[in-house]
Write a protein that holds these residues in place. Structure first.
Motif, PDB file in Angstrom:
ATOM      1  N   CYS A  84      -2.239   4.094  28.540  1.00 15.67           N
ATOM      2  CA  CYS A  84      -2.515   4.839  27.210  1.00 15.67           C
ATOM      3  C   CYS A  84      -3.586   4.337  26.460  1.00 15.67           C
ATOM      4  CB  CYS A  84      -1.198   5.248  26.597  1.00 15.67           C
ATOM      5  SG  CYS A  84       0.287   5.627  27.552  1.00 15.67           S
ATOM      6  N   SER A  85      -3.939   5.410  25.527  1.00 19.14           N
ATOM      7  CA  SER A  85      -5.025   4.762  24.490  1.00 19.14           C
ATOM      8  C   SER A  85      -4.492   4.758  23.319  1.00 19.14           C
ATOM      9  CB  SER A  85      -6.394   5.726  24.405  1.00 19.14           C
ATOM     10  OG  SER A  85      -5.569   7.334  24.062  1.00 19.14           O
ATOM     11  N   HIS A  86      -3.136   4.994  23.081  1.00 18.43           N
ATOM     12  CA  HIS A  86      -2.314   5.060  21.793  1.00 18.43           C
ATOM     13  C   HIS A  86      -0.687   4.938  22.151  1.00 18.43           C
ATOM     14  CE1 HIS A  86      -0.550   6.134  17.879  1.00 18.43           C
ATOM     15  NE2 HIS A  86      -1.670   5.914  17.471  1.00 18.43           N
ATOM     16  N   PRO A  87      -0.036   3.962  21.376  1.00 14.48           N
ATOM     17  CA  PRO A  87       1.243   3.769  21.722  1.00 14.48           C
ATOM     18  C   PRO A  87       2.241   4.858  21.765  1.00 14.48           C
ATOM     19  CG  PRO A  87       0.720   2.666  19.668  1.00 14.48           C
ATOM     20  CD  PRO A  87      -0.563   2.957  20.476  1.00 14.48           C
ATOM     21  N   GLN A  88       1.738   6.128  20.934  1.00 15.95           N
ATOM     22  CA  GLN A  88       2.705   7.556  20.994  1.00 15.95           C
ATOM     23  C   GLN A  88       2.137   8.078  22.171  1.00 15.95           C
ATOM     24  OE1 GLN A  88       4.973   8.098  18.949  1.00 15.95           O
ATOM     25  NE2 GLN A  88       4.681   6.901  17.232  1.00 15.95           N
ATOM     26  N   ALA A 106       5.565   4.047  14.367  1.00 19.79           N
ATOM     27  CA  ALA A 106       6.331   3.393  15.318  1.00 19.79           C
ATOM     28  C   ALA A 106       6.604   4.305  16.461  1.00 19.79           C
ATOM     29  CB  ALA A 106       7.647   2.896  14.726  1.00 19.79           C
ATOM     30  N   PRO A 107       6.399   3.876  17.751  1.00 20.46           N
ATOM     31  CA  PRO A 107       6.792   4.548  18.844  1.00 20.46           C
ATOM     32  C   PRO A 107       8.153   4.085  19.238  1.00 20.46           C
ATOM     33  CG  PRO A 107       5.475   2.925  19.630  1.00 20.46           C
ATOM     34  CD  PRO A 107       5.472   2.844  18.275  1.00 20.46           C
ATOM     35  N   ILE A 108       9.327   5.147  19.046  1.00 19.57           N
ATOM     36  CA  ILE A 108      10.550   4.669  19.084  1.00 19.57           C
ATOM     37  C   ILE A 108      11.200   5.545  20.476  1.00 19.57           C
ATOM     38  CG2 ILE A 108      12.955   4.673  18.024  1.00 19.57           C
ATOM     39  CD1 ILE A 108      11.404   5.225  15.445  1.00 19.57           C
ATOM     40  N   GLU A 109      11.750   4.763  21.402  1.00 22.95           N
ATOM     41  CA  GLU A 109      12.351   5.427  22.473  1.00 22.95           C
ATOM     42  C   GLU A 109      13.815   5.598  22.236  1.00 22.95           C
ATOM     43  OE1 GLU A 109      11.782   2.872  25.922  1.00 22.95           O
ATOM     44  OE2 GLU A 109       9.631   2.938  25.725  1.00 22.95           O
ATOM     45  N   THR A 110      14.034   6.968  22.029  1.00 23.87           N
ATOM     46  CA  THR A 110      15.239   7.361  21.819  1.00 23.87           C
ATOM     47  C   THR A 110      15.668   8.756  22.514  1.00 23.87           C
ATOM     48  OG1 THR A 110      14.518   8.978  19.802  1.00 23.87           O
ATOM     49  CG2 THR A 110      15.313   6.480  19.358  1.00 23.87           C
ATOM     50  N   GLN A 111      16.745   9.440  22.323  1.00 25.11           N
ATOM     51  CA  GLN A 111      16.984  10.723  23.139  1.00 25.11           C
ATOM     52  C   GLN A 111      16.422  11.966  22.084  1.00 25.11           C
ATOM     53  OE1 GLN A 111      18.213  11.250  26.196  1.00 25.11           O
ATOM     54  NE2 GLN A 111      18.205   8.743  26.110  1.00 25.11           N
ATOM     55  N   SER A 112      15.912  11.617  21.019  1.00 23.77           N
ATOM     56  CA  SER A 112      15.494  12.477  20.108  1.00 23.77           C
ATOM     57  C   SER A 112      13.961  12.595  20.298  1.00 23.77           C
ATOM     58  CB  SER A 112      15.666  12.346  18.409  1.00 23.77           C
ATOM     59  OG  SER A 112      14.845  12.901  17.721  1.00 23.77           O
ATOM     60  N   TYR A 113      13.260  13.798  20.167  1.00 29.36           N
ATOM     61  CA  TYR A 113      12.037  14.181  20.096  1.00 29.36           C
ATOM     62  C   TYR A 113      11.210  13.658  18.736  1.00 29.36           C
ATOM     63  CZ  TYR A 113      12.464  17.024  24.445  1.00 29.36           C
ATOM     64  OH  TYR A 113      12.914  17.537  25.412  1.00 29.36           O
TER      65      TYR A 113
END
Length: 288
Positions: A28-32, A266-273
Motif C-alpha cells: 500500500c502507498s498509505h497505512p490507511q 492512525a490506522p486502527i484495526e478494530t471491528q468498527s469502520y
C-alpha cells in the motif's frame, strides 16, 4: 540401517504432502489503504494475505516525501493499492512507472464526482482523508472490493455488516453531539472540517488552522476565523497528532480552553469502520 530406512520413509511422506502456499503480499502507498484492505479481507475470511505499507511517514504527513528506496519499493511491488492523488501527490509518478511493467498489478482508488458532490465546498485534499468521511469510505471500500474481485484476489462472501448502515449511524451520532455542543471547535487542520461543518447546525462554530494540501500553512483567512472563534470565552481545541502548527498560533490557546487530543491518521484495526470518528465523538460528548 533402521535409521536410514526411517529417513527414507519420512522423506517419501514429505514428497506426498501438499505444498503450503505462501501468503500473498499486498502493498500500500498509505497505512490507511492497508487498513481498508485488511478490513475487506478479514470480512471475507481471506486469511492467506499479508499487508505491507511501503512508506514510513514520520512527522507531519503533509510534509512527507518518500525516499528513493521507498519509491523503488512502490514501483516494484507485485500488488500495490494506491489512494487518491490528493492524499499522496507523488503517487502519480509511481503509477506511471508501474504502468510500464505489465506483470505488476496496481489497484487505484481515485475520488470521483459523486464523492466530491457530497461536500461541494470542501477541498479535494481534505476529502482525500477518506477514512474520516463515512460515505466516502464506503464508496472506496466498494470500489476496492470490485477491483480485487476483478483481479482474482478476492471472493466476496455475504457480509453481515453494512458499511452504509454504519456510516449513517456515526454521522447521526456526531450530529447529535455537535448540536448539543455550544462551544466553537478549533481543528489543527481541515481533514475533518467538511464533515463537522456539514453535521453542525452552525458551520461557523468549526474552524481549521491549516489546510490538508502538501506543505499547507495557516492562511490569513484561517487565522481570522480562529480569532473570530476566540471571541467566545471558551473554545475546544482538537489537537491532531503530528500536525505541525506554528507556536505563535498555538500560543493563542487560553487556560480555560478545552483540549482534545486525537490521531486522525492512525490506522486502527478494530471491528468498527470508523474508530477515529467514534473516539472523537466520545471525547466531545463528555464536554458540557
Amino acid at each position: 540401517m533402521r535409521h536410514i530406512l526411517k529417513l527414507a520413509i519420512f522423506t517419501s511422506l514429505i514428497n506426498y504432502l501438499p505444498a503450503v502456499k505462501a501468503d500473498t503480499i499486498v502493498s500500500c502507498s498509505h497505512p490507511q489503504l492497508c487498513a481498508l484492505a485488511h478490513t475487506i479481507f478479514t470480512e471475507n475470511r481471506m486469511l492467506n494475505f499479508k499487508f505491507q505499507n511501503l512508506v514510513a511517514i514520520a512527522g507531519d504527513p503533509h510534509e512527507y516525501e518518500p525516499s528513493s528506496a521507498e519509491v523503488k519499493s512502490l514501483i516494484k511491488a507485485d500488488i500495490l493499492i494506491a489512494g487518491p492523488v490528493e492524499l499522496n501527490p507523488w503517487i502519480k509518478k509511481v503509477n506511471y512507472q508501474r504502468s510500464k511493467i505489465i506483470a505488476l498489478k496496481t489497484l487505484n482508488l481515485p475520488m470521483d464526482k459523486n464523492e466530491y458532490a457530497l461536500y461541494p465546498r470542501a477541498t479535494h485534499e481534505a476529502l482525500s482523508h477518506f477514512w474520516l468521511y463515512p460515505k466516502v469510505y464506503c464508496a472506496l471500500k466498494t470500489r476496492l472490493e470490485e477491483q480485487l474481485i476483478a483481479s482474482n484476489l478476492l471472493i466476496v462472501l455475504p457480509s453481515k455488516k453494512s458499511c452504509s448502515t454504519e456510516a449513517v449511524k456515526i454521522e447521526n451520532d456526531l450530529q447529535t453531539t455537535l448540536t448539543a455542543l455550544k462551544l466553537p471547535v478549533v481543528l489543527t487542520h481541515d481533514a475533518l472540517l467538511p464533515l463537522l461543518e456539514t453535521l453542525s447546525k452552525n458551520s461557523a462554530n468549526v474552524v481549521a488552522i491549516k489546510g490538508s494540501g502538501h506543505h499547507s500553512e495557516a492562511t490569513p483567512t484561517s487565522v481570522k476565523k480562529l480569532y473570530d472563534a476566540l471571541k467566545k470565552p471558551q473554545v475546544i481545541w482538537v489537537e491532531e497528532k503530528s500536525i505541525n502548527v506554528p507556536q505563535n498560533i498555538m500560543s493563542k490557546k487560553r487556560k480555560n480552553d478545552l483540549t482534545i487530543n486525537i490521531d486522525t491518521a492512525a490506522p486502527i484495526e478494530t471491528q468498527s469502520y470508523f474508530p477515529i470518528l467514534n473516539e472523537l465523538n466520545d471525547k466531545l460528548k463528555v464536554i458540557k
